[in-house]
Design a protein around this motif. Structure first.
Motif, short mmCIF file in Angstrom:
data_model
loop_
_atom_site.label_atom_id
_atom_site.label_comp_id
_atom_site.label_asym_id
_atom_site.label_seq_id
_atom_site.Cartn_x
_atom_site.Cartn_y
_atom_site.Cartn_z
N PHE A 1 2.17 7.29 6.03
CA PHE A 1 3.40 6.51 5.83
C PHE A 1 3.98 6.65 4.42
N SER A 2 3.30 7.37 3.55
CA SER A 2 3.83 7.53 2.19
C SER A 2 4.67 8.80 2.09
N ILE B 1 0.85 -1.21 0.00
CA ILE B 1 0.00 0.00 0.00
C ILE B 1 0.88 1.25 0.00
N ASP C 1 3.43 5.06 10.36
CA ASP C 1 2.54 3.94 10.00
C ASP C 1 1.45 3.89 11.07
N LEU C 2 0.23 4.09 10.66
CA LEU C 2 -0.87 4.17 11.63
C LEU C 2 -1.12 2.85 12.35
N MET D 1 3.47 11.08 -0.83
CA MET D 1 2.24 11.83 -0.54
C MET D 1 2.59 12.98 0.41
N CYS E 1 -3.06 11.70 6.10
CA CYS E 1 -3.34 13.04 5.52
C CYS E 1 -3.05 13.10 4.03
N GLY E 2 -2.23 12.18 3.52
CA GLY E 2 -1.93 12.15 2.09
C GLY E 2 -1.29 13.45 1.62
N LEU F 1 -10.61 8.33 4.01
CA LEU F 1 -10.26 7.41 2.91
C LEU F 1 -9.00 6.60 3.23
N VAL F 2 -8.86 6.19 4.46
CA VAL F 2 -7.66 5.48 4.91
C VAL F 2 -7.98 4.07 5.40
C1 SAM Z 1 -6.85 7.70 -0.46
S1 SAM Z 1 -5.51 8.46 0.37
C2 SAM Z 1 -6.38 9.69 1.31
C3 SAM Z 1 -5.51 10.88 1.62
C4 SAM Z 1 -6.27 12.01 2.31
N1 SAM Z 1 -6.76 11.61 3.60
C5 SAM Z 1 -7.40 12.45 1.43
O1 SAM Z 1 -8.56 12.36 1.86
O2 SAM Z 1 -7.13 12.92 0.32
C6 SAM Z 1 -5.07 7.28 1.60
C7 SAM Z 1 -3.85 7.70 2.42
O3 SAM Z 1 -3.71 6.83 3.53
C8 SAM Z 1 -2.34 6.54 3.71
N2 SAM Z 1 -2.23 5.27 4.43
C9 SAM Z 1 -2.79 4.07 4.12
N3 SAM Z 1 -2.45 3.16 5.04
C10 SAM Z 1 -1.67 3.78 5.95
C11 SAM Z 1 -0.99 3.37 7.14
N4 SAM Z 1 -1.04 2.10 7.58
N5 SAM Z 1 -0.27 4.28 7.82
C12 SAM Z 1 -0.20 5.57 7.38
N6 SAM Z 1 -0.81 6.02 6.28
C13 SAM Z 1 -1.54 5.14 5.57
C14 SAM Z 1 -1.78 6.49 2.30
O4 SAM Z 1 -0.40 6.65 2.26
C15 SAM Z 1 -2.55 7.63 1.63
O5 SAM Z 1 -1.86 8.84 1.72
#
Ligand code: SAM
Length: 209
Positions: free
Chosen positions: A67-68, A3, A90-91, A71, A46-47, A109-110
């Protein structure tokens, strides 16, 4: 592809590609949160900071966790503001943030990428002050049952991400087990599609006082 790697690759086009879910989430977030008062915010996943600008209209402080790396790079480029910091986190691991500092935690969206909701709800509850809010906006489980999942186009074709389905009862039970009381549940639809499957579910919980 993991991911994290998928989002590193999606980052260049995340803000600009056609994405009804992203756009509806932004509207739903503003419509929901403009009615609440908050000053110290933690933004989970937060992306690129799509929702951070709105949060900063009301907040004194926003901490964005994701974690990205790619992003986060995009997010950092958008804000020259000492009230906001972004931390690579990493959440599903331990968040390096003090307990009881936030009056709002947002998660947009996470959670479709996180298998165990309890890891996130448990830490969110600890980081919230009593009476603070947890706002969740996710792809509606009904949409997931119908096969929708996060995906983006690459030169090699459509890249689908690893996702997990969370039933509505799972959100409510996990919140209850972590001292979070449901204040609001809303379903958000695409324009002119109010009789179809809702695209998003929005949940507001309050940490018990
Ligand atoms: C669809 S994007 C949404 C970004 C932002 N919240 C938005 O609404 O535009 C999902 C985000 O969740 C993050 N993400 C997914 N799993 C994660 C994890 N285990 N730890 C941290 N970030 C995570 C991804 O890196 C990505 O930036």
């Amino acid at each position: 592809m993991s991911i994290e790697k998928a989002y590193n690759s999606w980052a260049t086009q995340y803000d600009t590609n056609i994405n009804k879910t992203r756009d509806l989430d932004k509207k739903a977030t503003i419509k929901t949160l403009q009615r609440f008062e908050f000053s110290h915010v933690i933004e989970l996943g937060c992306g690129t900071g799509k929702n951070t600008a709105f949060l900063l209209e009301k907040a004194e402080r926003v901490i964005g966790l994701d974690f990205s790396e790619e992003m986060l790079k995009k997010a950092k480029l958008k804000f020259n503001d000492s009230r906001v910091t972004f931390q690579k986190t990493d959440l599903t691991a331990s968040w390096q943030i003090d307990d009881q500092i936030a009056d709002l935690i947002t998660c947009n969206l996470v959670l479709e990428h996180i298998k165990d909701l309890d890891t996130v709800f448990n830490q969110a509850s600890k980081k919230l002050k009593k009476g603070g809010y947890l706002f969740i906006s996710e792809l509606h489980p009904f949409k997931q049952y119908a096969g929708s999942k996060a995906k983006f186009e690459t030169e090699a074709g459509i890249q689908e991400l690893e996702t997990y389905i969370h039933h509505i009862s799972e959100y409510l039970d996990t919140a209850f087990n972590n001292k979070l009381q449901l204040l609001e549940l809303k379903e958000w639809f695409d324009e002119d599609a109010e009789h179809e499957i809702p695209r998003l579910i929005g949940l507001v919980f309050q940490k018990l006082k």
